[in-house]
Enzyme design. Structure first.
Site, PDB file in Angstrom:
ATOM      1  N   GLY A  10       0.843  -1.193   0.000  1.00 44.72           N
ATOM      2  CA  GLY A  10       0.000   0.000   0.000  1.00 44.72           C
ATOM      3  C   GLY A  10       0.872   1.235   0.000  1.00 44.72           C
ATOM      4  O   GLY A  10       1.839   1.339   0.758  1.00 44.72           O
ATOM      5  N   GLY A  12      -0.287   4.622   0.013  1.00 44.25           N
ATOM      6  CA  GLY A  12      -0.923   5.893   0.368  1.00 44.25           C
ATOM      7  C   GLY A  12      -0.038   6.623   1.364  1.00 44.25           C
ATOM      8  O   GLY A  12       1.170   6.368   1.453  1.00 44.25           O
ATOM      9  N   GLY A  15       1.797   4.241   3.951  1.00 48.27           N
ATOM     10  CA  GLY A  15       2.834   3.402   3.357  1.00 48.27           C
ATOM     11  C   GLY A  15       4.050   4.205   2.943  1.00 48.27           C
ATOM     12  O   GLY A  15       5.193   3.825   3.201  1.00 48.27           O
ATOM     13  N   PHE A 114     -13.673  22.232  11.639  1.00 48.60           N
ATOM     14  CA  PHE A 114     -14.130  20.939  11.147  1.00 48.60           C
ATOM     15  C   PHE A 114     -15.031  20.297  12.190  1.00 48.60           C
ATOM     16  O   PHE A 114     -14.959  20.622  13.377  1.00 48.60           O
ATOM     17  CB  PHE A 114     -12.917  20.034  10.860  1.00 48.60           C
ATOM     18  CG  PHE A 114     -12.848  19.627   9.418  1.00 48.60           C
ATOM     19  CD1 PHE A 114     -12.367  20.486   8.457  1.00 48.60           C
ATOM     20  CD2 PHE A 114     -13.295  18.361   9.019  1.00 48.60           C
ATOM     21  CE1 PHE A 114     -12.318  20.116   7.129  1.00 48.60           C
ATOM     22  CE2 PHE A 114     -13.249  17.979   7.690  1.00 48.60           C
ATOM     23  CZ  PHE A 114     -12.761  18.862   6.738  1.00 48.60           C
ATOM     24  N   GLN A 229     -17.735   4.519   9.235  1.00 53.36           N
ATOM     25  CA  GLN A 229     -18.218   5.897   9.235  1.00 53.36           C
ATOM     26  C   GLN A 229     -18.988   6.221   7.964  1.00 53.36           C
ATOM     27  O   GLN A 229     -18.518   5.941   6.864  1.00 53.36           O
ATOM     28  CB  GLN A 229     -17.033   6.852   9.353  1.00 53.36           C
ATOM     29  CG  GLN A 229     -17.456   8.312   9.217  1.00 53.36           C
ATOM     30  CD  GLN A 229     -16.357   9.247   9.673  1.00 53.36           C
ATOM     31  OE1 GLN A 229     -15.502   9.633   8.893  1.00 53.36           O
ATOM     32  NE2 GLN A 229     -16.373   9.593  10.950  1.00 53.36           N
ATOM     33  N   HIS A 231     -20.197   9.281   5.908  1.00 56.90           N
ATOM     34  CA  HIS A 231     -19.915  10.717   5.791  1.00 56.90           C
ATOM     35  C   HIS A 231     -21.202  11.423   5.395  1.00 56.90           C
ATOM     36  O   HIS A 231     -21.927  10.944   4.529  1.00 56.90           O
ATOM     37  CB  HIS A 231     -18.829  10.922   4.729  1.00 56.90           C
ATOM     38  CG  HIS A 231     -18.244  12.288   4.700  1.00 56.90           C
ATOM     39  ND1 HIS A 231     -18.955  13.390   4.274  1.00 56.90           N
ATOM     40  CD2 HIS A 231     -17.013  12.743   5.027  1.00 56.90           C
ATOM     41  CE1 HIS A 231     -18.182  14.466   4.351  1.00 56.90           C
ATOM     42  NE2 HIS A 231     -16.994  14.092   4.808  1.00 56.90           N
ATOM     43  N   LEU A 241     -17.500  12.168  -2.639  1.00 50.42           N
ATOM     44  CA  LEU A 241     -17.370  13.024  -1.470  1.00 50.42           C
ATOM     45  C   LEU A 241     -17.407  14.524  -1.789  1.00 50.42           C
ATOM     46  O   LEU A 241     -16.721  15.000  -2.682  1.00 50.42           O
ATOM     47  CB  LEU A 241     -16.033  12.701  -0.794  1.00 50.42           C
ATOM     48  CG  LEU A 241     -15.755  13.399   0.527  1.00 50.42           C
ATOM     49  CD1 LEU A 241     -16.749  12.947   1.585  1.00 50.42           C
ATOM     50  CD2 LEU A 241     -14.340  13.115   0.984  1.00 50.42           C
ATOM     51  N   GLU A 244     -16.235  17.795   4.127  1.00 53.80           N
ATOM     52  CA  GLU A 244     -16.781  18.449   5.299  1.00 53.80           C
ATOM     53  C   GLU A 244     -16.305  19.905   5.381  1.00 53.80           C
ATOM     54  O   GLU A 244     -16.920  20.735   6.034  1.00 53.80           O
ATOM     55  CB  GLU A 244     -16.296  17.673   6.531  1.00 53.80           C
ATOM     56  CG  GLU A 244     -16.923  18.097   7.816  1.00 53.80           C
ATOM     57  CD  GLU A 244     -16.587  17.113   8.929  1.00 53.80           C
ATOM     58  OE1 GLU A 244     -16.525  15.898   8.667  1.00 53.80           O
ATOM     59  OE2 GLU A 244     -16.385  17.567  10.053  1.00 53.80           O
ATOM     60  N   ARG A 275     -19.370  13.499  12.401  1.00 59.21           N
ATOM     61  CA  ARG A 275     -20.030  12.932  11.229  1.00 59.21           C
ATOM     62  C   ARG A 275     -21.121  11.923  11.562  1.00 59.21           C
ATOM     63  O   ARG A 275     -22.142  11.877  10.881  1.00 59.21           O
ATOM     64  CB  ARG A 275     -18.972  12.257  10.351  1.00 59.21           C
ATOM     65  CG  ARG A 275     -18.078  13.267   9.689  1.00 59.21           C
ATOM     66  CD  ARG A 275     -16.943  12.608   8.944  1.00 59.21           C
ATOM     67  NE  ARG A 275     -16.110  13.623   8.314  1.00 59.21           N
ATOM     68  CZ  ARG A 275     -14.942  13.377   7.739  1.00 59.21           C
ATOM     69  NH1 ARG A 275     -14.470  12.134   7.723  1.00 59.21           N
ATOM     70  NH2 ARG A 275     -14.260  14.340   7.189  1.00 59.21           N
ATOM     71  N   HIS A 341     -17.705   5.808   4.270  1.00 56.47           N
ATOM     72  CA  HIS A 341     -16.539   6.638   4.032  1.00 56.47           C
ATOM     73  C   HIS A 341     -15.265   6.087   4.644  1.00 56.47           C
ATOM     74  O   HIS A 341     -14.203   6.144   4.041  1.00 56.47           O
ATOM     75  CB  HIS A 341     -16.826   8.024   4.602  1.00 56.47           C
ATOM     76  CG  HIS A 341     -15.732   9.018   4.406  1.00 56.47           C
ATOM     77  ND1 HIS A 341     -15.280   9.381   3.150  1.00 56.47           N
ATOM     78  CD2 HIS A 341     -14.999   9.736   5.297  1.00 56.47           C
ATOM     79  CE1 HIS A 341     -14.305  10.284   3.283  1.00 56.47           C
ATOM     80  NE2 HIS A 341     -14.104  10.493   4.564  1.00 56.47           N
ATOM     81  N   GLU A 375      -5.620   3.469   7.519  1.00 57.29           N
ATOM     82  CA  GLU A 375      -7.018   3.063   7.679  1.00 57.29           C
ATOM     83  C   GLU A 375      -7.165   1.563   7.914  1.00 57.29           C
ATOM     84  O   GLU A 375      -8.088   1.121   8.589  1.00 57.29           O
ATOM     85  CB  GLU A 375      -7.848   3.494   6.460  1.00 57.29           C
ATOM     86  CG  GLU A 375      -9.349   3.284   6.671  1.00 57.29           C
ATOM     87  CD  GLU A 375     -10.207   3.782   5.518  1.00 57.29           C
ATOM     88  OE1 GLU A 375      -9.667   4.471   4.634  1.00 57.29           O
ATOM     89  OE2 GLU A 375     -11.412   3.479   5.509  1.00 57.29           O
ATOM     90  N   SER A 391      -7.905  11.412   9.936  1.00 54.85           N
ATOM     91  CA  SER A 391      -7.406  10.216   9.239  1.00 54.85           C
ATOM     92  C   SER A 391      -6.086  10.493   8.531  1.00 54.85           C
ATOM     93  O   SER A 391      -5.170   9.676   8.571  1.00 54.85           O
ATOM     94  CB  SER A 391      -8.433   9.684   8.246  1.00 54.85           C
ATOM     95  OG  SER A 391      -8.623  10.592   7.198  1.00 54.85           O
ATOM     96  N   LEU A 392      -5.967  11.650   7.886  1.00 60.38           N
ATOM     97  CA  LEU A 392      -4.678  11.963   7.258  1.00 60.38           C
ATOM     98  C   LEU A 392      -3.604  12.003   8.331  1.00 60.38           C
ATOM     99  O   LEU A 392      -2.483  11.523   8.149  1.00 60.38           O
ATOM    100  CB  LEU A 392      -4.747  13.299   6.511  1.00 60.38           C
ATOM    101  CG  LEU A 392      -5.610  13.325   5.247  1.00 60.38           C
ATOM    102  CD1 LEU A 392      -5.553  14.708   4.596  1.00 60.38           C
ATOM    103  CD2 LEU A 392      -5.157  12.280   4.255  1.00 60.38           C
TER     104      LEU A 392
END
Lengths: 572, 313, 291
Positions: A10, A12, A15, A114, A229, A231, A241, A244, A275, A341, A375, A391-392
């Protein structure tokens, strides 16, 4: 056989961040079924949380409290503390690497409000924050290409392990169809989520549970899979998406009567409640006939923000509306509905990304040489519901920590022995089964029915009857899957084959989600039972761990780590 | 029923490519990617293409629709129908095809690599963020929206005839750093980008602007690099000399002087380059097809000169 | 119909035949062109490489000059058209920028006002319904049997939001004009591509290959002649044609006309009157076909 010190599956944020931690001392392979810059982290829009205090006072303690409360007290507070403390440093590091951020007039990283965060702490790059960080890390990967080998468009089939120590993975080169074993001293999974089991989802086609199911099949439990979750702002029918950030910048939600219905559900935070609460509010409005024209959507109103602000802060959202539904949010209302989401659950890890097999007698037993982050992992910092922009941050913080833990592990570890032909044969048999089944079932119908079943019976609201029906329907689909009909039996770039294998993984994941949801007889965060509408701390203030027990699922518990904040009622 | 006509290629089965037509009922809201998925999932599982996010951010699903590169997920299918109710879908151009709509991005990525696509700054970083004003951020805002989908690369007119050209995507990526106030390597970057195959090989055709699904729009980014290169004094190449000569000519006469431009572009000491001008010059001379020897300025030249002066050129 | 004519530099220099034929065609069609003699060069997208604001300021001045005469502007060069429109678009979409430029223009007695003057390529006037009607009315020598391939020039097509052609990816404006003149339009892929001229000084080989690919495509699609609305394309396709390898290898050549030359031919002028003998590629065969 391919050999590397460490294989990261992975590419992202988690990774790539892990790879950067390891590449100075080790030969790193990073493997992805897409090209790294196409990873789904790039789709994250609104921001990345850190208490920088660039837009007024803030502190990691407040960030921590918001995260604990947002997760409905199911998050492990030792992990959350480390995570929120680390946030400013990792953001500055990203900035130093070259990541772009929108700026305050003084030139600092800009921050906005947020959902669920009591302070404006979402650092952002317009409405493409994930994309900005993903590309910044990708740039670093290219910079370090001498020690990081990218296996782009390779598919991971299985994790090689003897049950207590990990030795590598079995993979295929999508382009040639060649299957290989990758022998490694350490393996890090950063394989993302599995939103694709649902019909309405914001997730990419690639988010299909390959990683978590490979772990599960190797004897690793999955933690808290019932917490998915939804969203609040997915494009109607498509699930795509709308960040938000749209609400963070002042967007409002309107029902069929044109009323800002969040007044009823979260009078203090309104549209910027977490959310789970906003999605439930939308679903309640829809279920009670107050959707737009009685249909299954509500409106997101940005018209009062003005074109200039929308173009500066939310340009991508505007374009998405124009391209996908012909609505220009500068002038018109966007039709939205809750969309699957994010998976709060996943592969259980400790605070360092070390994968944990069980917690017998309060002592954690790790799977040696096996790490997970992002995730696909469950640390758990999000508990029962993740706050936007967390999450980021999770991907970067725990990507780094998993990388460091692997680095430490590699100081003493060598290659564990593997039986290459046995490992490959297992996977080859799976492929052969698909090719030979030559049945009459359409994989597409199985997939469509799975997605519809999960959205309608295991969605925003759940109950015992629906969940039982859901599990039985999914099991039925699992047997129909075995009788599927394949058209492409070639080796070259056979995307049909990988889609089928992904579907197999998703069918298992669907069963795991619904089964774990059935046993949790309470409502907490993203898991909402109409038959048990209250949170039940006496019986359910614990994590669920779902184990593979032959063909059956076995569910165990793990206590929640509570340090600073005792559970209290959660209102906004 | 509409027809999706797809260029198929599977070297495992057949050496050449061919078109195959599929009938699809295109409901409103169906994107081109939805239509491809419908074909793959309901008619022919062997149809092969890339896709992932289906929201125009991952850059996987670039294809040619009706001859022009686009993201399949970003286009409503009904808007692509021609007058015969057909959409023609082909793989991206300027890349080898692997199978059906899947192309080989190897060279594309190699060129991205060539522009050193990462921030260069050797200073010890500050404790917090490096400051960057909103105005400075704006200089890299557009280029940083690139999703590396290859649409610009596919339709680039120069790449069609010269695969040594770095191409629009890599050059837009280069601008992302040339324009970054935090990068220390600007001069070195623009020097390298001014070499053959770099910025000055862009032919201004605007295809990349047209095909880009994001605000990255490479041609405009290439021009931004040119401006920096000229500012930084990287003048020792035909492209820069051409721009300088052009500007000088307008400054002196309000108009382009076609007599001096070619010679000044080649450079007075570039004998080989100057000799290359001889055949076309002679041909034109013999036909009497030459600009007046005495270059006549536009009327009200003083106003033009004043504008040059006020804008500090 | 009365317009301010923005000639561009090349029609005054290396392709004077463009200017001559434009004036003849306009006179025959009853279109009144007032030449903009004090307008500066559009910058050709080259001046803006060095200084975008300078290019925009000169173009704002040019547009303001036409506005002062209460006239819309006509261009006869795709490159001029594209660059004027690009400046116009930047000025119209950014009030602050516009003010900054107007401040500079003020001392010369010029002010740019958004939307006051339309900028159109001559081709778009002729390709409009009234234009086509006019052409048909005034037609003296129908170009029957002549197979004509259009070469648009990038700047009138891209970016598409600045183009006056209905479908810039698949335009038909020039072909509509050819049909109105009695000729047979030839459609081929290369007609919307780049001629390679902008890089002829920097990468001659690539430049010639681009021109060559388009011309081979036109010839093999059956064209007798290629017609362009851009004098820079004309230079690339005509003046450099003898050097283009693809054509030499196949023994091909094809005459290249400016759009106003083709129009003026159909309105009864002789090739000589339109200075076609000054083209590098001979128009003898074309003349023979017409007679």
């Amino acid at each position: 056989m391919i050999k590397h010190d460490v294989v990261i599956v992975g590419s992202g944020l988690a990774g790539m961040r892990a790879a950067l931690e390891l590449c100075k001392d080790h030969d790193v392979a990073i493997l992805s079924k897409v090209y790294p810059s196409r990873s789904h982290s790039g789709a994250a829009q609104g921001g990345i949380a850190a208490a920088l205090g660039n837009s007024g006072d803030d502190s990691w303690q407040e960030h921590m409290f918001d995260t604990v409360k947002g997760g409905d007290y199911l998050g492990d507070q030792d992990a959350i503390e480390e995570y929120c403390k680390a946030a400013p440093r990792v953001i500055y590091e990203l900035e130093h690497m070259g990541c772009i951020f929108s700026r305050t007039p003084e030139g600092k990283i800009a921050q906005r409000s947020f959902g669920g965060h009591s302070k404006p702490r979402a650092c952002f790059a317009a409405d493409r924050t994930g994309h900005s960080i993903l590309h910044a890390l990708h740039e670093q990967l290219l910079k370090n290409s001498k020690s990081i080998k990218i296996y782009s468009e390779w598919y991971m089939h299985s994790l090689i392990s003897d049950g207590s120590r990990c030795a590598g993975v079995v993979v295929s080169d999508v382009r040639t169809g060649a299957m290989e074993t990758m022998h490694a001293k350490a393996v890090i999974f950063c394989t993302g989520g599995y939103g694709r089991v649902f019909k309405i989802t914001s997730n990419a086609f690639a988010s299909t549970a390959d990683g978590v199911i490979a772990a599960f099949n190797a004897g690793v439990p999955l933690e808290d899979p019932e917490f998915v979750q939804y969203h609040p702002s997915g494009l109607w029918r498509q699930g795509i998406l709308f960040s938000e950030a749209a609400r963070g910048e002042g967007g409002t939600l309107l029902n069929g009567d044109g009323k800002r219905f969040m007044e009823t559900y979260a009078p203090t935070r309104m549209e910027l409640a977490p959310r789970d609460i906003v999605s439930r509010a939308e679903q309640s409005e829809i279920n009670e006939g107050r959707g737009i024209d009685g249909k299954d959507f509500v409106h997101l109103d940005l018209t009062h923000l003005g074109e200039a602000k929308i173009m500066e802060r939310l340009p991508q959202i505007r374009q998405l509306g124009i391209d996908f539904i012909g609505v220009d949010c500068v002038k018109d209302l966007l039709p939205i509905q809750p969309t699957a989401h994010y998976s709060m659950g996943g592969i259980p890890t400790d605070i360092n990304g070390q994968v944990i097999l069980n917690h017998g007698d309060g002592k954690a037993t790790p799977m040696e040489g096996y790490f997970a982050a992002g995730e696909c992992a469950c640390v758990s910092v999000h508990g029962a519901n993740r706050l936007g922009t967390n999450s980021l941050l999770e991907a970067v913080v725990f990507g780094e920590r998993a990388g460091r833990a692997a680095l430490e592990y590699l100081k003493t570890a060598g290659f564990a022995p593997i039986n290459e032909s046995q490992e490959k044969t297992k996977v080859l048999n799976q492929v052969e089964e698909i090719y030979q089944s030559d049945g009459s079932e359409s994989y597409n119908e199985v997939r469509t029915e799975m997605k519809e079943t999960m959205t309608s019976l295991c969605g925003v609201y759940r109950n015992e009857e629906n969940l039982k029906e859901c599990i039985s329907a999914v099991k039925d689909l699992q047997s129909r899957f075995k009788k599927g009909k394949v058209t492409d039996k070639g080796k070259l770039f056979n995307t049909e084959l990988y889609e089928i294998m992904e579907l197999g993984n998703m069918l298992k994941m669907a069963e795991i989600i619904a089964t774990s949801a059935l046993q949790r007889k309470e409502s907490r965060g993203g898991h909402s039972r109409t038959d048990f509408p209250k949170r039940d701390d006496d019986n359910f203030l614990h994590h669920s761990l779902v184990y593979k027990n032959g063909e059956e699922l076995e569910i165990k518990k793990r206590p929640v780590t509570i340090t600073k904040y005792k559970p209290v009622e959660r209102t906004y | 029923m509409s027809v999706i006509k797809i260029k198929r290629f599977n070297p495992e089965k057949r050496k050449d490519s061919y078109f195959q037509e599929f009938n699809v009922d295109l409901k409103p809201g169906t994107t081109l990617l939805d239509a491809l998925n419908e074909i793959k999932w309901e008619q022919d599982g062997s149809l092969t293409y890339r896709m992932s996010c289906r929201s125009a951010i991952c850059g996987s699903c670039g294809v040619k629709a009706n001859g022009h590169a686009t993201l399949a997920c970003q286009k409503q299918a009904e808007n692509l129908l021609d007058k015969n109710d057909v959409i023609t879908v082909e793989p991206l151009g300027n890349m080898p095809v692997i199978k059906d709509l899947v192309t080989d991005f190897k060279q594309f990525w190699e060129k991205v690599d060539q522009v050193k696509p990462f921030l260069k700054n050797e200073q010890a970083p500050p404790e917090k963020e490096r400051n960057q004003s909103p105005e400075q951020f704006k200089l890299i805002d557009d280029s940083s929206t690139c999703i590396m989908c290859g649409a610009c690369y596919s339709d680039c007119n120069v790449l069609e005839v010269d695969d040594k050209f770095l191409g629009p995507a890599a050059l837009a990526k280069a601008q992302r750093f040339v324009g970054d106030s935090r990068d220390e390597d600007t001069l070195e970057r623009v020097k390298e980008l001014s070499e053959p195959g770099g910025i000055w090989d862009c032919t201004h055709c605007g295809e990349c602007v047209e095909r880009c699904p994001k605000p990255a729009q490479p041609f405009y980014r290439i021009k931004e690099i040119m401006t920096v290169a000229l500012e930084k004094g990287v003048h020792n190449n035909n492209g820069a000399r051409h721009a300088l000569s052009f500007t000088k000519s307008i400054k002196n006469s309000g108009l382009l002087n076609e007599n001096t431009l070619p010679v000044e572009s080649m450079g007075f000491t570039n004998i080989k380059g100057l000799l290359e001008l001889v055949p076309v010059g002679l041909r034109m001379l013999l036909k009497g097809k030459v600009p007046p020897i005495i270059h006549k300025p536009c009327d009200e030249l003083n106003d033009v000169k004043r504008i040059f002066k006020e804008l500090d050129q | 119909m009365k317009f301010a004519l923005y000639t561009g530099c090349v029609a005054r220099g290396a392709t004077k035949e463009l200017m001559i034929s434009t004036m003849k065609a306009a006179r025959d069609l009853g279109i009144d062109f007032v030449e903009m003699k004090s307008a500066a060069c559009c910058g050709a997208g080259v001046l803006s490489e060095q200084s975008p604001i300078l290019a925009d300021a000169l173009n704002a001045r040019t547009i303001a000059q036409a506005a002062k005469q209460d006239l819309d502007m006509i261009t006869i060069c795709s490159t001029c058209q594209g660059n004027l429109k690009k400046s116009e678009c930047k000025l119209d979409s950014d009030a602050e920028y516009r003010d900054k430029i107007n401040y500079v223009l003020k001392d010369g007695g010029h002010q740019y006002v958004s939307g006051k003057t339309k900028i159109k390529h001559f081709a778009n006037i002729l390709a409009a319904p009234e234009g086509l009607k006019l052409l048909k009315e005034k037609l003296k020598r129908p170009l029957t049997g002549l197979k004509v391939a259009a070469f648009y020039g990038c700047y009138v097509l891209r970016p598409s939001e600045l183009s006056d052609f209905e479908d810039p990816d698949n335009p038909t404006g020039l072909e509509d004009i050819f049909s109105a003149l009695g000729a047979t339009p030839v459609f081929y892929d290369g007609r919307t591509k780049c001629c390679g001229f902008p890089i002829v000084m920097m990468n001659k080989e690539a430049s010639h290959k681009m021109a060559g690919n388009a011309l081979v495509d036109a010839i093999e699609s059956g064209a007798d002649v290629v017609v362009t609305g851009c004098p820079l394309c004309h230079l690339s396709l005509d003046s450099y044609q003898p050097e283009i390898d693809q054509l030499r290898q196949k023994g091909y050549s094809i005459p290249i006309l400016h759009l106003p030359q083709l129009v003026a031919l159909a309105l009864g002028h002789s090739p000589r009157e339109l200075d076609m003998h000054k083209h590098i590629v001979s128009v003898k065969e074309l003349e023979a076909k017409l007679s």
